[in-house]
Design a protein around this motif. Structure first.
Motif, PDB file in Angstrom:
ATOM      1  N   ALA A  17       0.835  -1.205   0.000  1.00  0.00           N
ATOM      2  CA  ALA A  17       0.000   0.000   0.000  1.00  0.00           C
ATOM      3  C   ALA A  17       0.875   1.261   0.000  1.00  0.00           C
ATOM      4  CB  ALA A  17      -0.915  -0.015   1.220  1.00  0.00           C
ATOM      5  N   ILE A  18       1.863   1.281   0.868  1.00  0.00           N
ATOM      6  CA  ILE A  18       2.736   2.475   0.961  1.00  0.00           C
ATOM      7  C   ILE A  18       3.424   2.714  -0.389  1.00  0.00           C
ATOM      8  CG2 ILE A  18       4.846   3.402   2.037  1.00  0.00           C
ATOM      9  CD1 ILE A  18       3.891   1.801   4.627  1.00  0.00           C
ATOM     10  N   TYR A  19       3.970   1.657  -0.980  1.00  0.00           N
ATOM     11  CA  TYR A  19       4.684   1.811  -2.262  1.00  0.00           C
ATOM     12  C   TYR A  19       3.725   2.233  -3.384  1.00  0.00           C
ATOM     13  CZ  TYR A  19       9.331   0.183  -0.893  1.00  0.00           C
ATOM     14  OH  TYR A  19      10.583   0.085  -0.338  1.00  0.00           O
ATOM     15  N   SER A  20       2.557   1.630  -3.436  1.00  0.00           N
ATOM     16  CA  SER A  20       1.621   1.931  -4.535  1.00  0.00           C
ATOM     17  C   SER A  20       1.027   3.322  -4.392  1.00  0.00           C
ATOM     18  CB  SER A  20       0.506   0.888  -4.585  1.00  0.00           C
ATOM     19  OG  SER A  20       1.060  -0.370  -4.866  1.00  0.00           O
ATOM     20  N   LEU A  21       0.742   3.717  -3.149  1.00  0.00           N
ATOM     21  CA  LEU A  21       0.181   5.061  -2.935  1.00  0.00           C
ATOM     22  C   LEU A  21       1.214   6.128  -3.289  1.00  0.00           C
ATOM     23  CD1 LEU A  21      -1.631   4.224   0.393  1.00  0.00           C
ATOM     24  CD2 LEU A  21      -2.781   5.056  -1.667  1.00  0.00           C
ATOM     25  N   ARG A  22       2.479   5.856  -2.940  1.00  0.00           N
ATOM     26  CA  ARG A  22       3.543   6.811  -3.284  1.00  0.00           C
ATOM     27  C   ARG A  22       3.750   6.861  -4.795  1.00  0.00           C
ATOM     28  NH1 ARG A  22       7.173   8.744   0.289  1.00  0.00           N
ATOM     29  NH2 ARG A  22       8.922   8.287  -1.098  1.00  0.00           N
ATOM     30  N   ALA A  23       3.314   5.796  -5.508  1.00  0.00           N
ATOM     31  CA  ALA A  23       3.371   5.808  -6.979  1.00  0.00           C
ATOM     32  C   ALA A  23       2.075   6.382  -7.553  1.00  0.00           C
ATOM     33  CB  ALA A  23       3.616   4.391  -7.493  1.00  0.00           C
ATOM     34  N   LYS A  24       1.272   6.994  -6.661  1.00  0.00           N
ATOM     35  CA  LYS A  24       0.032   7.709  -7.043  1.00  0.00           C
ATOM     36  C   LYS A  24      -1.056   6.788  -7.603  1.00  0.00           C
ATOM     37  CE  LYS A  24       1.900  11.555  -5.774  1.00  0.00           C
ATOM     38  NZ  LYS A  24       1.821  11.706  -4.331  1.00  0.00           N
ATOM     39  N   LYS A  25      -1.098   5.576  -7.134  1.00  0.00           N
ATOM     40  CA  LYS A  25      -2.165   4.665  -7.546  1.00  0.00           C
ATOM     41  C   LYS A  25      -3.345   4.799  -6.581  1.00  0.00           C
ATOM     42  CE  LYS A  25       0.528   3.119 -10.713  1.00  0.00           C
ATOM     43  NZ  LYS A  25       0.760   4.218 -11.657  1.00  0.00           N
ATOM     44  N   LYS A  26      -4.530   4.471  -7.102  1.00  0.00           N
ATOM     45  CA  LYS A  26      -5.731   4.487  -6.252  1.00  0.00           C
ATOM     46  C   LYS A  26      -5.869   3.087  -5.638  1.00  0.00           C
ATOM     47  CE  LYS A  26     -10.699   5.472  -6.872  1.00  0.00           C
ATOM     48  NZ  LYS A  26     -11.047   5.982  -5.586  1.00  0.00           N
ATOM     49  N   VAL A  27      -5.714   3.058  -4.322  1.00  0.00           N
ATOM     50  CA  VAL A  27      -5.565   1.753  -3.658  1.00  0.00           C
ATOM     51  C   VAL A  27      -6.659   1.533  -2.615  1.00  0.00           C
ATOM     52  CG1 VAL A  27      -4.013   0.333  -2.238  1.00  0.00           C
ATOM     53  CG2 VAL A  27      -3.045   1.935  -3.904  1.00  0.00           C
ATOM     54  N   LEU A  28      -7.215   0.323  -2.602  1.00  0.00           N
ATOM     55  CA  LEU A  28      -8.136  -0.074  -1.535  1.00  0.00           C
ATOM     56  C   LEU A  28      -7.542  -1.270  -0.793  1.00  0.00           C
ATOM     57  CD1 LEU A  28     -10.998   0.122  -0.171  1.00  0.00           C
ATOM     58  CD2 LEU A  28     -11.673  -1.721  -1.732  1.00  0.00           C
ATOM     59  N   LEU A  29      -7.519  -1.150   0.528  1.00  0.00           N
ATOM     60  CA  LEU A  29      -7.115  -2.291   1.359  1.00  0.00           C
ATOM     61  C   LEU A  29      -8.380  -2.928   1.942  1.00  0.00           C
ATOM     62  CD1 LEU A  29      -4.931  -3.942   3.018  1.00  0.00           C
ATOM     63  CD2 LEU A  29      -5.241  -2.216   4.804  1.00  0.00           C
ATOM     64  N   ILE A  30      -8.473  -4.252   1.804  1.00  0.00           N
ATOM     65  CA  ILE A  30      -9.571  -4.974   2.466  1.00  0.00           C
ATOM     66  C   ILE A  30      -8.957  -5.831   3.571  1.00  0.00           C
ATOM     67  CG2 ILE A  30     -11.478  -6.612   2.186  1.00  0.00           C
ATOM     68  CD1 ILE A  30     -11.623  -5.803  -0.773  1.00  0.00           C
ATOM     69  N   GLY A 293       6.025  -7.331  -0.394  1.00  0.00           N
ATOM     70  CA  GLY A 293       5.038  -6.282  -0.631  1.00  0.00           C
ATOM     71  C   GLY A 293       5.572  -5.211  -1.569  1.00  0.00           C
ATOM     72  N   ALA A 294       6.829  -4.837  -1.365  1.00  0.00           N
ATOM     73  CA  ALA A 294       7.443  -3.810  -2.224  1.00  0.00           C
ATOM     74  C   ALA A 294       7.565  -4.330  -3.656  1.00  0.00           C
ATOM     75  CB  ALA A 294       8.805  -3.429  -1.667  1.00  0.00           C
ATOM     76  N   ILE A 295       7.998  -5.583  -3.789  1.00  0.00           N
ATOM     77  CA  ILE A 295       8.174  -6.160  -5.136  1.00  0.00           C
ATOM     78  C   ILE A 295       6.816  -6.290  -5.831  1.00  0.00           C
ATOM     79  CG2 ILE A 295       8.911  -8.222  -6.412  1.00  0.00           C
ATOM     80  CD1 ILE A 295      11.011  -8.647  -4.119  1.00  0.00           C
ATOM     81  N   ALA A 296       5.815  -6.746  -5.083  1.00  0.00           N
ATOM     82  CA  ALA A 296       4.479  -6.897  -5.681  1.00  0.00           C
ATOM     83  C   ALA A 296       3.961  -5.549  -6.185  1.00  0.00           C
ATOM     84  CB  ALA A 296       3.516  -7.487  -4.653  1.00  0.00           C
ATOM     85  N   SER A 297       4.175  -4.514  -5.386  1.00  0.00           N
ATOM     86  CA  SER A 297       3.713  -3.178  -5.784  1.00  0.00           C
ATOM     87  C   SER A 297       4.422  -2.727  -7.068  1.00  0.00           C
ATOM     88  CB  SER A 297       3.989  -2.196  -4.644  1.00  0.00           C
ATOM     89  OG  SER A 297       3.856  -0.889  -5.103  1.00  0.00           O
TER      90      SER A 297
END
Ligand code: NAP
Length: 308
Positions: A17-30, A293-297
């Motif tokens: 989440a942290i990596y994807s949000l910093r890449a400006k993606k719209k992210v939902l955590l469930i 998590g970082a690699i997946a993002s």
């Protein structure tokens, strides 16, 4: 429509989440319970770089707050169905259906059971799978901890100041836990009038009591001798199993139910990634979950770029 849905808010999911949000993606955590997953119920962590010692709850709260600072949206709900084979990934929860272009499965794993008669009957009445959650119910009482991995050894240390007597019951004579922590437990067990008693080559055969657990029957696997121990609480720390039941016919799993990925955390389905303990891997630690998590993002970002 989200760019990315992350299912599971442990260290793997929160790092994604942290990596994807910093890449400006719209992210939902469930997340079905509390952020942090297994880490949130770990009493003390001494092997996560940057912290000599930190409680699992503090570390997971820090990770969650960091993701929130970057604009994380979270739904606290349980997933009941995955429809993720086509380009639009649909995740059905008790609180509605959510859609995204990509998905990271960071589902973690849940406690394995002893598989002894009446185990379920005594859950909450003497049988527990979380020493840090339930330890305080056993102040000055006799407890047993079953297992030989890091959790069982850390549970011993956690319960040391709470319980009266502690029986550590392990099915073999060597432990798979980290040596430094194991040495601490062995030193306490070898002290005069020890409070910790280590029973190796031993297994729990029976749980006895009425409404609450009163005693357990332990068998020495070599001598076949059994003994009944007066025990108020058993903490089962015999590992975890991946929470992949819903994915059984959806995604490629190994024989133990762990999700198979490549080194980029890609599964056999396009746009679907897995990270953390739920993945088939050799070392399950907080630091390796974060790495996954970082690699997946990063892989999700590359995948999303191919869509536009
Ligand atoms: P684990 O490492 O898988 O250890 C499970 C233990 O339970 C093993 O000793 C195993 O015995 C025993 N066991 C398994 N099935 C059993 C059964 N049916 N009856 C009796 N005993 C049984 O599990 P864990 O300790 O929960 O740790 C899970 C993962 O989290 C590990 O990768 C661990 O390193 C990690 N962890 C890390 C930290 C930390 O870094 N601070 C803290 C806690 C956990 P055998 O040894 O004979 O297989």
């Amino acid at each position: 429509m989200y760019d990315l849905i992350i299912v599971g808010g442990g260290p793997a999911g929160l790092t994604s989440a942290i990596y994807s949000l910093r890449a400006k993606k719209k992210v939902l955590l469930i997340e079905k319970m509390i952020p942090g997953g297994q880490v949130a119920i770990t009493s003390n962590i001494e092997n996560y770089p940057g912290f000599d010692s930190i409680s699992g709850m503090d570390l997971s709260t820090k990770m969650f707050m960091q993701a929130n600072k970057h604009g994380l949206e979270t739904v606290f709900s349980e997933v009941i169905e995955y429809d993720i084979k086509s380009n639009i990934k649909k995740v059905k929860t008790n609180d509605g259906v959510f859609e995204a272009k990509a998905i990271i499965l960071s589902l973690g794993a849940s406690a394995r059971q002893l598989d002894v008669k009446d185990e379920n009957k005594y859950i909450g009445h003497g049988v527990s799978y979380c020493a840090t959650c339930d330890g305080n119910f056993f102040k000055n009482k006799n407890v047993a901890i079953v297992g030989g991995g890091n959790t069982s050894i850390e549970d011993c240390l956690y319960l040391y100041d709470i319980a009266k007597e502690i029986y550590l019951i392990h099915r073999r004579d060597s432990f798979r836990s980290e040596k430094t922590t194991l040495e601490k437990v062995k030193t306490l067990a070898n002290a005069p009038n020890p409070k910790i008693h280590i029973l190796t080559n031993s297994v729990v055969k029976e749980l006895k009591g009425n409404n609450n657990l009163d005693s357990i029957v332990v068998e020495n696997k070599i001598t076949k001798q059994t003994s009944e121990l007066k025990i108020d609480g058993v903490f089962v720390a015999i590992g975890r199993k991946p929470d992949t039941e819903l994915l059984r016919d959806v995604i490629e799993l190994d024989e133990n139910g762990y999700i198979i990925t490549d080194e980029n955390m890609s599964t056999n389905i396009k746009g679907v990634y897995a990270a953390g303990d739920v993945r088939k891997k050799s070392l399950r630690q907080i630091v390796t979950a974060c790495s996954d998590g970082a690699i997946a993002s990063f892989s999700v970002n590359s995948y999303l770029a191919t869509l536009s």
